[in-house]
Motif scaffolding. Structure first.
Motif, PDB file in Angstrom:
ATOM      1  N   UNK A 109       0.853  -1.192   0.000  1.00  0.00           N
ATOM      2  CA  UNK A 109       0.000   0.000   0.000  1.00  0.00           C
ATOM      3  C   UNK A 109       0.882   1.232   0.000  1.00  0.00           C
ATOM      4  N   UNK A 110       0.267   2.370  -0.296  1.00  0.00           N
ATOM      5  CA  UNK A 110       0.991   3.627  -0.165  1.00  0.00           C
ATOM      6  C   UNK A 110       1.310   3.794   1.316  1.00  0.00           C
ATOM      7  N   UNK A 111       2.589   3.837   1.636  1.00  0.00           N
ATOM      8  CA  UNK A 111       3.022   3.893   3.030  1.00  0.00           C
ATOM      9  C   UNK A 111       3.313   5.351   3.358  1.00  0.00           C
ATOM     10  N   UNK A 112       2.603   5.862   4.363  1.00  0.00           N
ATOM     11  CA  UNK A 112       2.779   7.275   4.726  1.00  0.00           C
ATOM     12  C   UNK A 112       4.251   7.598   4.952  1.00  0.00           C
ATOM     13  N   UNK A 125      -3.857   0.163  -2.186  1.00  0.00           N
ATOM     14  CA  UNK A 125      -3.853  -0.613  -0.945  1.00  0.00           C
ATOM     15  C   UNK A 125      -4.354  -1.996  -1.342  1.00  0.00           C
ATOM     16  N   UNK A 126      -3.428  -2.888  -1.554  1.00  0.00           N
ATOM     17  CA  UNK A 126      -3.804  -4.201  -2.087  1.00  0.00           C
ATOM     18  C   UNK A 126      -3.136  -5.297  -1.280  1.00  0.00           C
ATOM     19  N   UNK A 127      -3.614  -6.508  -1.499  1.00  0.00           N
ATOM     20  CA  UNK A 127      -2.983  -7.633  -0.814  1.00  0.00           C
ATOM     21  C   UNK A 127      -2.875  -8.801  -1.791  1.00  0.00           C
ATOM     22  N   UNK A 128      -1.734  -9.446  -1.753  1.00  0.00           N
ATOM     23  CA  UNK A 128      -1.521 -10.597  -2.627  1.00  0.00           C
ATOM     24  C   UNK A 128      -1.554 -11.861  -1.780  1.00  0.00           C
ATOM     25  N   UNK A 229      -1.707   0.341  -9.940  1.00  0.00           N
ATOM     26  CA  UNK A 229      -1.878  -0.501  -8.735  1.00  0.00           C
ATOM     27  C   UNK A 229      -3.196  -0.244  -8.011  1.00  0.00           C
ATOM     28  N   UNK A 230      -3.735   0.957  -8.187  1.00  0.00           N
ATOM     29  CA  UNK A 230      -4.989   1.297  -7.504  1.00  0.00           C
ATOM     30  C   UNK A 230      -6.168   0.476  -7.996  1.00  0.00           C
ATOM     31  N   UNK A 231      -6.017  -0.236  -9.109  1.00  0.00           N
ATOM     32  CA  UNK A 231      -7.117  -1.054  -9.630  1.00  0.00           C
ATOM     33  C   UNK A 231      -7.281  -2.362  -8.868  1.00  0.00           C
ATOM     34  N   UNK A 232      -6.324  -2.693  -8.020  1.00  0.00           N
ATOM     35  CA  UNK A 232      -6.344  -4.021  -7.388  1.00  0.00           C
ATOM     36  C   UNK A 232      -6.751  -3.963  -5.923  1.00  0.00           C
ATOM     37  N   UNK A 233      -7.448  -5.014  -5.518  1.00  0.00           N
ATOM     38  CA  UNK A 233      -7.831  -5.173  -4.109  1.00  0.00           C
ATOM     39  C   UNK A 233      -7.112  -6.411  -3.560  1.00  0.00           C
ATOM     40  N   UNK A 234      -7.583  -7.594  -3.973  1.00  0.00           N
ATOM     41  CA  UNK A 234      -6.965  -8.841  -3.551  1.00  0.00           C
ATOM     42  C   UNK A 234      -6.557  -9.607  -4.813  1.00  0.00           C
ATOM     43  N   UNK A 235      -5.326 -10.034  -4.851  1.00  0.00           N
ATOM     44  CA  UNK A 235      -4.833 -10.809  -5.991  1.00  0.00           C
ATOM     45  C   UNK A 235      -4.485 -12.197  -5.483  1.00  0.00           C
ATOM     46  N   UNK A 236      -4.941 -13.230  -6.172  1.00  0.00           N
ATOM     47  CA  UNK A 236      -4.534 -14.595  -5.787  1.00  0.00           C
ATOM     48  C   UNK A 236      -3.620 -15.132  -6.877  1.00  0.00           C
ATOM     49  N   UNK A 237      -2.512 -15.748  -6.438  1.00  0.00           N
ATOM     50  CA  UNK A 237      -1.491 -16.164  -7.390  1.00  0.00           C
ATOM     51  C   UNK A 237      -0.839 -17.464  -6.955  1.00  0.00           C
ATOM     52  N   UNK A 238      -0.299 -18.156  -7.926  1.00  0.00           N
ATOM     53  CA  UNK A 238       0.464 -19.371  -7.628  1.00  0.00           C
ATOM     54  C   UNK A 238       1.764 -18.979  -6.930  1.00  0.00           C
ATOM     55  N   UNK A 239       2.499 -19.989  -6.478  1.00  0.00           N
ATOM     56  CA  UNK A 239       3.693 -19.758  -5.666  1.00  0.00           C
ATOM     57  C   UNK A 239       4.715 -18.844  -6.361  1.00  0.00           C
ATOM     58  N   UNK A 240       5.077 -19.162  -7.582  1.00  0.00           N
ATOM     59  CA  UNK A 240       6.092 -18.364  -8.285  1.00  0.00           C
ATOM     60  C   UNK A 240       5.535 -17.011  -8.730  1.00  0.00           C
TER      61      UNK A 240
END
Ligand SMILES: NC(=O)c1ccc[n+]([C@@H]2O[C@H](COP(=O)([O-])OP(=O)(O)OC[C@H]3O[C@@H](n4cnc5c(N)ncnc54)[C@H](O)[C@@H]3O)[C@@H](O)[C@H]2O)c1
Ligand SMILES: O=C(O)C[C@@H](O)C(=O)O
Ligand SMILES: [K+]
Ligand SMILES: [Mn+2]
Length: 353
Positions: A109-112, A125-128, A229-240
């Motif tokens: 996320x944008x870190x103050x 502000x997203x999470x992978x 990056x602002x378009x994303x909320x939660x991204x699910x991805x494989x290990x690599x």
């Protein structure tokens, strides 16, 4: 008094420089809370241990680590001492796989107070959610022949159980966020595993009403994570794919030195493990300039995991308040040392006791 027993594995390189501060901070958090106490068991596993004993951890290492409520880890790897695939598979990946830490949660996320290298960063502000136990990180395969005829075969392993577990976790997480899950795929090029991944994703998404979805091929997703990056909320991805995307997430925040992660066991059989996204950074190890924010933000994720979200918020707010006053290490444009940044965090936390 609530007691949380932690196994502490600083590991290699800067892991040893940032870990002591994380423990000091946990102690202060305990004081602020008033009813929370941390007990530590220290493990010197890592590449120096390997040089002495010929293995990355003791034979009973996993049993001993299993006795704690959670594991706090720094970083593993020092290629000047042990080849990276030996050190990682002998400690970090061993813990992730044997303790069934199927999920790796990595926010960005944008870190103050920390400048993103993007020229005009929109608020993101997203999470992978990274599948953390199989996929491209598999020991199935082998090498045969020598010389010009040599071949290497590396089989990817995608089980429905682990794939679905990562996806379900992402949907549940997104339900408390902005209700959108993006799947990182590559079903145009990866012939078997990724069409399977897509099928499990659409099957899973059907279970979660009210959460919108999208899927993108990993190459396009990587590019657009940088540009939008602002378009994303939660991204699910494989290990690599998750490994690569989370370094991008760290980079657009400003530095890999600030990104945290939680390796989660969801079946309650083993402790979860908390570690920064970064590695042992041999290029800056020993200089006292490692950014401690990644390891400290990791402590916030550990606190959240143990139901101490209020303390977690206090810690993250304090971290951002220190950054906002430009008390920063060189990787994010400052000239403070590791000790100065962490010392300021501790000073501000102590005011709350
Ligand atoms: N989870 C882990 O324990 C983990 C993660 C990544 C790499 N590794 C291992 O670490 C070793 C080095 O790997 P690498 O160089 O690819 O990645 P790295 O994350 O260690 O370093 C990449 C770059 O980021 C910088 N950096 C990293 N953390 C920083 C911090 N806290 N503050 C300031 N700068 C920081 C480094 O100086 C380096 O320039 C290898 O042995 C690798 O296998 C381990
Ligand atoms: O998972 C890995 O490959 C090790 C490290 O790069 C990480 O991201 O934790
Ligand atoms: K790490
Ligand atoms: Mn990585």
């Amino acid at each position: 008094m609530k007691k949380i027993k932690l196994s502490v594995v600083p590991g290699d390189g800067i892991g040893n420089e940032v870990m002591p501060h994380a423990l000091d901070i946990l102690d202060v958090v305990g004081e602020i809370h008033g009813g929370l106490d941390f007990e530590y068991e220290h493990f010197e596993y890592g590449c120096d241990y390997y040089l002495k004993h010929g293995k990355m951890m003791a034979d009973d290492g996993m049993e001993r680590l299993a006795e704690s409520d959670s594991i706090l880890l720094g970083a593993v790897g020092d290629a000047s001492k042990v080849p990276d695939h030996i050190s990682l598979w002998g400690l970090l990946l061993k813990i992730r796989q044997e303790f069934e830490l199927g999920i790796n949660v990595r926010p960005a996320k944008v870190f103050k107070g920390i400048d993103s290298p993007l020229s005009d960063p929109a608020h993101f502000d997203l999470v992978i959610v990274r599948e953390n136990s199989e996929g491209e990180y598999s020991s199935v395969g082998g090498r045969m022949y020598r010389g010009d005829d040599e071949i290497a075969i590396q089989n990817n392993v995608f089980s429905k159980r682990a794939t679905k577990q990562a996806m379900e976790y992402a949907f549940k997480l997104s339900a408390g966020r902005s209700h959108h899950v993006t799947s990182a795929t590559k079903s145009n090029g990866i012939f078997h595993a990724m069409p399977f991944w897509d099928e499990v994703f659409s099957e899973t998404s059907a279970q979660y009403e009210g959460i919108t979805t999208s899927q993108q091929h990993i190459d396009a997703l990587a590019a657009s994570l940088v540009t939008h990056p602002q378009r994303y909320d939660t991204i699910v991805a494989s290990n690599l794919f998750g490994d690569i995307l989370t370094d991008i997430g760290a980079a657009i925040m400003g530095s890999i030195g600030i990104a945290p992660s939680a390796n989660l066991n969801l079946n309650g059989k083993f402790p979860s493990m908390f570690e920064p996204v970064h590695g042992s950074a041999p290029d800056i190890a020993g200089q006292g300039v490692a950014n401690p924010i990644g390891q400290i933000w990791t402590v916030k994720m550990l606190l959240d995991h143990h139901g101490e979200e209020e303390m977690g918020s206090v810690l993250l707010d304090t971290l951002e308040s220190v950054a906002a006053e430009r008390i920063l290490t060189p990787d994010v444009g400052g000239n403070a040392t590791t000790d100065e940044v962490a010392g300021e965090v501790i000073k501000r936390l102590k005011r709350k006791v």
